[in-house]
Motif scaffolding. Structure first.
Motif, PDB file in Angstrom:
ATOM      1  N   ASP A 182       0.830  -1.344  -0.052  1.00 60.07           N
ATOM      2  CA  ASP A 182      -0.044  -0.006  -0.110  1.00 60.07           C
ATOM      3  C   ASP A 182       0.814   1.519   0.067  1.00 60.07           C
ATOM      4  O   ASP A 182       0.116   2.236  -0.055  1.00 60.07           O
ATOM      5  CB  ASP A 182      -0.979   0.074   0.954  1.00 60.07           C
ATOM      6  CG  ASP A 182      -0.319  -0.130   2.513  1.00 60.07           C
ATOM      7  OD1 ASP A 182       1.067  -0.234   2.448  1.00 60.07           O
ATOM      8  OD2 ASP A 182      -1.157  -0.145   3.211  1.00 60.07           O
ATOM      9  N   ILE A 211      -5.664  -1.169  -1.270  1.00 61.79           N
ATOM     10  CA  ILE A 211      -5.686  -0.512  -2.555  1.00 61.79           C
ATOM     11  C   ILE A 211      -6.076  -1.499  -3.696  1.00 61.79           C
ATOM     12  O   ILE A 211      -5.748  -0.625  -4.916  1.00 61.79           O
ATOM     13  CB  ILE A 211      -4.144  -0.029  -2.843  1.00 61.79           C
ATOM     14  CG1 ILE A 211      -3.017  -1.272  -2.985  1.00 61.79           C
ATOM     15  CG2 ILE A 211      -3.641   0.809  -1.695  1.00 61.79           C
ATOM     16  CD1 ILE A 211      -1.885  -0.735  -3.424  1.00 61.79           C
ATOM     17  N   ASN A 217      -8.941  -1.926  -5.167  1.00 64.55           N
ATOM     18  CA  ASN A 217      -9.976  -1.323  -6.084  1.00 64.55           C
ATOM     19  C   ASN A 217      -9.172  -0.408  -6.970  1.00 64.55           C
ATOM     20  O   ASN A 217      -9.451  -0.074  -8.182  1.00 64.55           O
ATOM     21  CB  ASN A 217     -11.403  -0.698  -5.391  1.00 64.55           C
ATOM     22  CG  ASN A 217     -11.884  -2.086  -4.797  1.00 64.55           C
ATOM     23  OD1 ASN A 217     -12.115  -3.126  -5.404  1.00 64.55           O
ATOM     24  ND2 ASN A 217     -12.803  -1.576  -3.912  1.00 64.55           N
ATOM     25  N   LYS A 218      -8.484   0.688  -6.480  1.00 64.24           N
ATOM     26  CA  LYS A 218      -8.017   1.915  -6.888  1.00 64.24           C
ATOM     27  C   LYS A 218      -6.975   1.454  -7.887  1.00 64.24           C
ATOM     28  O   LYS A 218      -6.734   1.835  -9.032  1.00 64.24           O
ATOM     29  CB  LYS A 218      -7.215   2.887  -5.717  1.00 64.24           C
ATOM     30  CG  LYS A 218      -6.455   3.801  -6.398  1.00 64.24           C
ATOM     31  CD  LYS A 218      -5.799   4.762  -5.221  1.00 64.24           C
ATOM     32  CE  LYS A 218      -5.018   5.824  -6.007  1.00 64.24           C
ATOM     33  NZ  LYS A 218      -4.138   6.465  -4.879  1.00 64.24           N
ATOM     34  N   GLU A 246      -8.368  -0.540 -10.828  1.00 63.51           N
ATOM     35  CA  GLU A 246      -8.991   0.652 -12.050  1.00 63.51           C
ATOM     36  C   GLU A 246      -7.938   1.061 -12.861  1.00 63.51           C
ATOM     37  O   GLU A 246      -7.972   1.232 -14.123  1.00 63.51           O
ATOM     38  CB  GLU A 246      -9.676   1.625 -11.298  1.00 63.51           C
ATOM     39  CG  GLU A 246     -10.376   2.692 -12.106  1.00 63.51           C
ATOM     40  CD  GLU A 246     -11.089   3.731 -11.296  1.00 63.51           C
ATOM     41  OE1 GLU A 246     -11.822   4.574 -11.906  1.00 63.51           O
ATOM     42  OE2 GLU A 246     -11.013   3.772  -9.961  1.00 63.51           O
ATOM     43  N   ALA A 247      -6.702   1.441 -12.251  1.00 63.57           N
ATOM     44  CA  ALA A 247      -5.684   2.205 -12.976  1.00 63.57           C
ATOM     45  C   ALA A 247      -4.890   1.030 -13.934  1.00 63.57           C
ATOM     46  O   ALA A 247      -4.663   1.191 -15.181  1.00 63.57           O
ATOM     47  CB  ALA A 247      -4.524   2.537 -12.085  1.00 63.57           C
TER      48      ALA A 247
END
Length: 451
Positions: free
Chosen positions: A239, A274, A276-277, A280-281
Motif C-alpha cells: 500500500d 488499494i 480497487n484503486k 482500476e488504473a
C-alpha cells in the motif's frame, strides 16, 4: 522430413527446413569437436574480437533478424528488434569481462603456489525454446565461446529459420564455421545427441517435462546440465508503493512478448486496501495496449506463437472461472490471438494460481499482511523470481531473505541482465546463466598445487 514454421498471425508458411539425417548429425557434432580442438587454444583477445564482430553484425542487420522472429512466433516487431540489440549487448559484455572472470585465481596454502584455472570443457548442447528465439541462445553461446567452448543448438521447431539466422550471424561475423551450428532436428533426436561422448554438457530452457527428460539422460551419462524452466512470478504491490510507476511496471511485466515469458509477472498480489484503486488504473492501462499486426511498429500485443498454446491458456482460464475466479477484462480468444485478460478473486487453490499461464492473462489475489504476502509468493511450486513494490526500506530488508525464488526485484520487473546471474529454484530449474556465474558453469575448475 521437413520442419515447417508457420506465421501465427496469418497462417502463411514461413519456412520449410529439411531435418538432418543421422549422417548429417554425426558430421555436425564431429565438426564441432574438431573446431573445439583449435578454438580452445585461441586467446581471450582473439575471442573478444570475434564476439565484438558478432555484436556488430547483430546491430547491422537487426531488422532482418527481427522480422523473421516476428513472422515465426508473432513477437511484435519493436520488441523483436530490442531482442536482437540485447543479444549484441551480451556479446560485448562477455568480450569485455570474460578475461577477468576466467583469470586464474590464486589461493594461499602451504604450497609454493596454488591456484584454480578455468578451462573449457568442449562441445555444449543447447536446447532452446521459441519465446525469445535469439536471446535465449545468445545468453548461452556468448559466454560459452569466450570460455573456449563450442555450441550446438537444438531450437524449437516453430522458430527453425531464426535458428538458421543465428548460425548466419556467426558466419557473417567471420567465426570458424564449427563454433556454432544449428541442428535442425526434432525432439526425438535429443536423447542420442545428449548421449554422444563428444557432447560434454547440456543447457536447456523450456518446460518441466522437457527439462526432466534431458536432465535425466544427462545424469545417466554423468554430464553437467543447467535448466531454466517455467515460472509463475508474483508481482507484490504494497500500500506504500509508488502508485503510477508500479501500475506501468506491472503492465509491462505481464504483457510484454504477449505474456509469453518465463519471468513474466503472472500472479498480481495486491494489498487489500488499494485493490480497487489499483485495478482500476491497471485495467485502464491494459485496455490501452494496442493489439494487432505484429509487423506494425506500435503493436504491443501480437498473437500467441501457436493456436494450440492459446487454446491451452483458454482452458486454464475456463477452469479458473469454474473454480470461482471472475474476469475483470478480456477473456476472449480468436485463433492464436488472446485478448489481454485480468482475472480477480484468485485463490491459491485455483488453476491460474498453481499453474504457469504462458500468455496475456494475469490472476489477482489480495493480502492483508506482509506475512500473508510472503506465504502467497512462496506457496508456488515455481521459484524463478518475485517483484515487490514498496517504499519501505525495512520491509525490503525483512522480506528479501525470506523469498525462496532465484531473484528478488524491488520496484521493478524481473529481467535478465548480462551483469547479473539468472536462474531459479524449485521446479524453475537449477544452475545459473549470465554474469560470472554463467560463464563458470561450463568450465573445468582445475586445482593446481605446486610444492
Amino acid at each position: 522430413m521437413n520442419i515447417v514454421s508457420t506465421n501465427p498471425y496469418d497462417g502463411i508458411e514461413v519456412a520449410k527446413i529439411k531435418a538432418l539425417n543421422l549422417e548429417e548429425i554425426e558430421n555436425k557434432i564431429e565438426n564441432a569437436q574438431q573446431t573445439f580442438l583449435s578454438w580452445r587454444n585461441t586467446t581471450f583477445a582473439e575471442r573478444s574480437q570475434h564476439l565484438n564482430n558478432v555484436a556488430k553484425e547483430l546491430r547491422k542487420n537487426a531488422h532482418e533478424y527481427a522480422e523473421m522472429m516476428t513472422k515465426e512466433m508473432g513477437k511484435p516487431i519493436s520488441q523483436a528488434i530490442a531482442e536482437v540489440e540485447k543479444c549484441a549487448w551480451v556479446c560485448e559484455y562477455y568480450a569485455e569481462n570474460a578475461p577477468s572472470q576466467l583469470a586464474p585465481k590464486e589461493i594461499k596454502t602451504d604450497a609454493s603456489k596454488s591456484y584454480v584455472r578455468y578451462e573449457p570443457i568442449g562441445v555444449v548442447l543447447a536446447v532452446m525454446p521459441w519465446n525469445y528465439p535469439f536471446w535465449q541462445v545468445f545468453r548461452f553461446i556468448a559466454p560459452a565461446l569466450m570460455a573456449g567452448n563450442i555450441g550446438v543448438l537444438k531450437h524449437a521447431s516453430n522458430v527453425m529459420q531464426s535458428a538458421e539466422n543465428i548460425q548466419k550471424v556467426f558466419e557473417r561475423a567471420g567465426l570458424p564455421k564449427g563454433c556454432f551450428q544449428n541442428m535442425a532436428v526434432g525432439s526425438e533426436r535429443i536423447e542420442n545427441i545428449v548421449r554422444d561422448s563428444r557432447i560434454k554438457a547440456i543447457t536447456l530452457t523450456g518446460s518441466k517435462p522437457a527439462g526432466a527428460a534431458v536432465a535425466s539422460t544427462a545424469a545417466s551419462e554423468i554430464k553437467k546440465s543447467v535448466l531454466e524452466l517455467g515460472g509463475s512470478n508474483a508481482l507484490v504491490v504494497f500500500d506504500d508503493c509508488n502508485f503510477e510507476e508500479t501500475v506501468q511496471t506491472c503492465v509491462q511485466a505481464r504483457f510484454q512478448n504477449t505474456g509469453q515469458s518465463c519471468i513474466a509477472g503472472k500472479r498480481l498480489i495486491i494489498h487489500e486496501s488499494i485493490e480497487n484503486k489499483f485495478l482500476e488504473a491497471f485495467a485502464k492501462a491494459v485496455t490501452e495496449l494496442k493489439s494487432g499486426d505484429p509487423m506494425e511498429e506500435d503493436t504491443y500485443i501480437g498473437v500467441m506463437a501457436r493456436e494450440d498454446l492459446a487454446e491451452e491458456l483458454e482452458d486454464q482460464l475456463n477452469k479458473s472461472i469454474a473454480e470461482g475466479a471472475k474476469v475483470l477484462i478480456g477473456g476472449h480468444r480468436q485463433k492464436a490471438y488472446f485478448e489481454p485478460t485480468i482475472v480477480t478473486g484468485v485463490t491459491p487453490e485455483m488453476t491460474i494460481f498453481k499453474e504457469e499461464t504462458f500468455g496475456p492473462v494475469i490472476g489477482v489475489t489480495t493480502f492483508k499482511s506482509d506475512e500473508e504476502a510472503l506465504n502467497l509468493v512462496n506457496q508456488s511450486d515455481f521459484g524463478l523470481g518475485v517483484s515487490i513494490f514498496t517504499e519501505s526500506q525495512e520491509r525490503m530488508e525483512t522480506l528479501i531473505p525470506q523469498f525462496e525464488d532465484g531473484a528478488v526485484f524491488v520496484n521493478d520487473m524481473v529481467k535478465s541482465n548480462p551483469n547479473l546471474p539468472f536462474g531459479g529454484t524449485k521446479i524453475s530449474g537449477y544452475g545459473r546463466e549470465l554474469s560470472i556465474d554463467g560463464i563458470q558453469e561450463f568450465v573445468n575448475k582445475k586445482t593446481v598445487y605446486i610444492k
